[in-house]
Design a protein around this motif. Sequence first.
Motif: not given
Length: 207
Positions: A94-95, A107-109, A100-101, A116-119
């Motif tokens: 769960r986030i 998401l903003q990226d 969340d930050e 090309s941004s990823a978690l």
Amino acid sequence: MSVKKIYLIRHGQTDFNVRGIVQGSGVDSSLNEAGRRQAARFFAAYSHVPFDKVYTSLLRRTHESVAGFLDLGLPHEAHGGLNEIGWGTREGTRITPEEDEEYHRVLQDWHAGRTSSALEGGESPEQVAARQRPFIKLLTGRPREQTVLVCMHGRAMRVLLCQLLNYPLSQMENFEHHNLGLYELEYTGSLFTVRNFLDTRHLQDVK
């Protein structure tokens, strides 16, 4: 010229959806009771459509969402290109506010064009788009399949719609999704168009 019709749906609800737990491509969850009712409603509304083929991801929640059509004996093909985006180390959790930050930063990226941004340990939209391209080639290269049903996942669906409709991946948030919500598209041989944008009328009164 013949027109190919594509019925594109997201899988039905799972308990992970309800609990706010990240699924991604690494969590192979099943539909919950509400999700099974959604699948039954969709089948009741569209079982008359003469589908030539059913495509799903490799994950069971998509297979269960179209079980009624598969029970009819319709040709079925599961394709890894339709799997959900990989959320890396976050899958199955769960986030939290701290996470969340990071999530919202990614998401903003994406919205800013940095797709090309990823978690951590996860996939970027560009990587998802790359693995979807063989499926798109398959979808457009089979003229005998005039009417097809495709069941996949929310974020991956957004990426796919950007590719089919020639939108930059930074615009993927424009394509909303809902469990068992439907997009109807047509393909003329050179161009995809949307004929029905996220139709959920078949889900009325489903709880």
